[in-house]
Every structure is written in structure tokens, then in C-alpha cells.
Design a protein around this motif. Sequence first.
Motif, PDB file in Angstrom:
ATOM      1  N   MET A  35       0.827  -1.207   0.000  1.00 33.40           N
ATOM      2  CA  MET A  35       0.000   0.000   0.000  1.00 33.40           C
ATOM      3  C   MET A  35       0.860   1.256   0.000  1.00 33.40           C
ATOM      4  O   MET A  35       1.844   1.364   0.741  1.00 33.40           O
ATOM      5  N   VAL A  36       0.486   2.212  -0.850  1.00 39.70           N
ATOM      6  CA  VAL A  36       1.125   3.530  -0.871  1.00 39.70           C
ATOM      7  C   VAL A  36       0.369   4.438   0.097  1.00 39.70           C
ATOM      8  O   VAL A  36      -0.873   4.436   0.097  1.00 39.70           O
ATOM      9  N   PRO A  37       1.049   5.226   0.939  1.00 38.87           N
ATOM     10  CA  PRO A  37       0.346   6.136   1.856  1.00 38.87           C
ATOM     11  C   PRO A  37      -0.602   7.061   1.096  1.00 38.87           C
ATOM     12  O   PRO A  37      -0.293   7.516  -0.007  1.00 38.87           O
ATOM     13  N   LEU A  38      -1.738   7.337   1.679  1.00 40.72           N
ATOM     14  CA  LEU A  38      -2.770   8.129   1.007  1.00 40.72           C
ATOM     15  C   LEU A  38      -2.250   9.465   0.493  1.00 40.72           C
ATOM     16  O   LEU A  38      -2.539   9.868  -0.638  1.00 40.72           O
ATOM     17  N   GLU A  39      -1.480  10.160   1.319  1.00 40.20           N
ATOM     18  CA  GLU A  39      -1.016  11.486   0.925  1.00 40.20           C
ATOM     19  C   GLU A  39      -0.037  11.442  -0.239  1.00 40.20           C
ATOM     20  O   GLU A  39       0.182  12.457  -0.929  1.00 40.20           O
ATOM     21  N   CYS A  42      -0.899   9.234  -6.509  1.00 36.27           N
ATOM     22  CA  CYS A  42      -1.062  10.087  -7.689  1.00 36.27           C
ATOM     23  C   CYS A  42      -2.430  10.770  -7.617  1.00 36.27           C
ATOM     24  O   CYS A  42      -3.379  10.229  -7.036  1.00 36.27           O
ATOM     25  N   GLU A  43      -2.538  11.945  -8.252  1.00 35.70           N
ATOM     26  CA  GLU A  43      -3.768  12.735  -8.111  1.00 35.70           C
ATOM     27  C   GLU A  43      -5.010  11.998  -8.599  1.00 35.70           C
ATOM     28  O   GLU A  43      -6.060  12.059  -7.969  1.00 35.70           O
ATOM     29  N   ILE A  44      -4.909  11.304  -9.723  1.00 33.45           N
ATOM     30  CA  ILE A  44      -6.101  10.624 -10.235  1.00 33.45           C
ATOM     31  C   ILE A  44      -6.507   9.476  -9.314  1.00 33.45           C
ATOM     32  O   ILE A  44      -7.682   9.120  -9.211  1.00 33.45           O
ATOM     33  N   ASP A  45      -5.540   8.901  -8.589  1.00 34.73           N
ATOM     34  CA  ASP A  45      -5.855   7.862  -7.612  1.00 34.73           C
ATOM     35  C   ASP A  45      -6.596   8.467  -6.421  1.00 34.73           C
ATOM     36  O   ASP A  45      -7.518   7.863  -5.874  1.00 34.73           O
ATOM     37  N   LYS A  46      -6.207   9.678  -6.042  1.00 32.28           N
ATOM     38  CA  LYS A  46      -6.941  10.386  -4.995  1.00 32.28           C
ATOM     39  C   LYS A  46      -8.355  10.729  -5.475  1.00 32.28           C
ATOM     40  O   LYS A  46      -9.324  10.666  -4.704  1.00 32.28           O
ATOM     41  N   TRP A  47      -8.475  11.067  -6.769  1.00 30.78           N
ATOM     42  CA  TRP A  47      -9.791  11.408  -7.328  1.00 30.78           C
ATOM     43  C   TRP A  47     -10.753  10.237  -7.225  1.00 30.78           C
ATOM     44  O   TRP A  47     -11.908  10.412  -6.802  1.00 30.78           O
ATOM     45  N   ILE A  48     -10.306   9.032  -7.581  1.00 34.05           N
ATOM     46  CA  ILE A  48     -11.215   7.877  -7.548  1.00 34.05           C
ATOM     47  C   ILE A  48     -11.575   7.518  -6.116  1.00 34.05           C
ATOM     48  O   ILE A  48     -12.705   7.103  -5.835  1.00 34.05           O
TER      49      ILE A  48
END
Length: 232
Positions: A35-39, A42-48
Motif C-alpha cells: 500500500m502507498v500512503p494516502l497522501e 497520484c492525483e487521479i488515484d486520490k480522485w477515484i
Amino acid sequence: SDLIFKQLSDAYRKIRNTVRILIADLYDFDPNTDMVPLESLCEIDKWILSAMNDLTREVRAAYDRFEFHTIAHGVGNFCTTELSKLYIDITKDRVYTAKSDGFARRSAQSAMYIVLDGLTKLVAPLIAFTGEEIWQAMPHSSADKKESVFLNDMPAYNEAYDFADVAAKWDKQFELRDDVMKALELARAEKLIGKSLDAKLTIYAEDAEVYNTLKAFEDELATIYIASGVKV
């Protein structure tokens, strides 16, 4: 009627096929170690994740009101639009061609895992057999009760997934994307290109706001439109 059965089976198949893609993309992903830390996503991953978080809030509220049709409609639209049409399509090259254990691929897989885990728990009461099938096929964190999806809590709205600024920025970009994809479709129909990767795009902005929206994404537009190059 036969028409209603067809509509229901098409909606069910869309959910099932979207989930199958997510499971396939996670075949080598271990949420306990990869798992990659939330912060750092990548931006599109944060978008989904932000979109999934909004869906979770709507679905939980609909369960409380016993509005099961609202849940089925919301999940179906999410699988059709946010996941299939946008996120899975745009991240496909990153997931299939990036370094297998590199940051870019693990970022997408981290978001996909969170979405798959949440979706499975949300739809399990409505499509129980399929929910259990997904649960047995997907990767799990050490906190999961693997025996059955129904031994685990349903997800709730999570402020950690609330990337409001990122979501607003990408939503504005996706409003413009339809026009670009339409132009690519016309070029394909006229046999100017085969796949969209055959195309290099020059986009002329109609006003300052559109221009600024596009310029903010300039380095990522080729990926967003699945083209070989984009000039604004």
C-alpha cells in the motif's frame, strides 16, 4: 417483463465485469506490504478514492432508508462512468506497463484495492453470491475476516479519502474530456487513426478558464486522452 430482466442483467453484468478487471489488476498486490500512503498517491488515484467515498456515503444513507434501487443505480453508474469510462481506461497503461513494484503502479493498485474492498462490502447484501465470490478472489489485509464478506463491517464515509480540491480539479478536466474523445471517435470513423494512441492532439481553448484548466494538466493530458501527444 423481458425488458426489465434485460436491464437488470445488463446492470449486474456491468458491476461484475468492472470488478473482474480490478481483481485482475490486483493479482500481485498485497495490501499488507504494498500500500502507498494516502497522501503520496497520484492525483487521479486520490480522485477515484474521493468519488468512492461520496458513493459510500450515498449508499449507506440509502440502506438506512431501505432504498435498494438507489444503491443499485448508484453503484451501477459508478462502475460505468467513474471506474470503466474514466479511471480504469486512463490508468490501464500505468498498471500494465509500469515497473511491477514501482511507485506509479503501486499507487494505482492501492486505490483500486480500497475501491474494490469498499464496493464488495457495499453490494454484498444485494448480490450476496457474487459478493462472496469476489471476496474469495480478491487480496485481503490482515484485519479482514477472510471466511466471508458478511463477517466484516460495511464501510462508512472516511474523511481521510476526502480529497475535495483534487476531485474538483479533475472533475473540471473530465467535463472537457468528452469533447476530445468525441473528436478522436470521429477521426477513427474517418479512418484517420486506428487506436487513440495513433493521434497527436492540438486543442484550441475557447476561453481563458478552459485554457487554464487544460494548461494545469498539460504534462498529463496525453495520458488522460490516451494519445501520443497533446499541445494546448
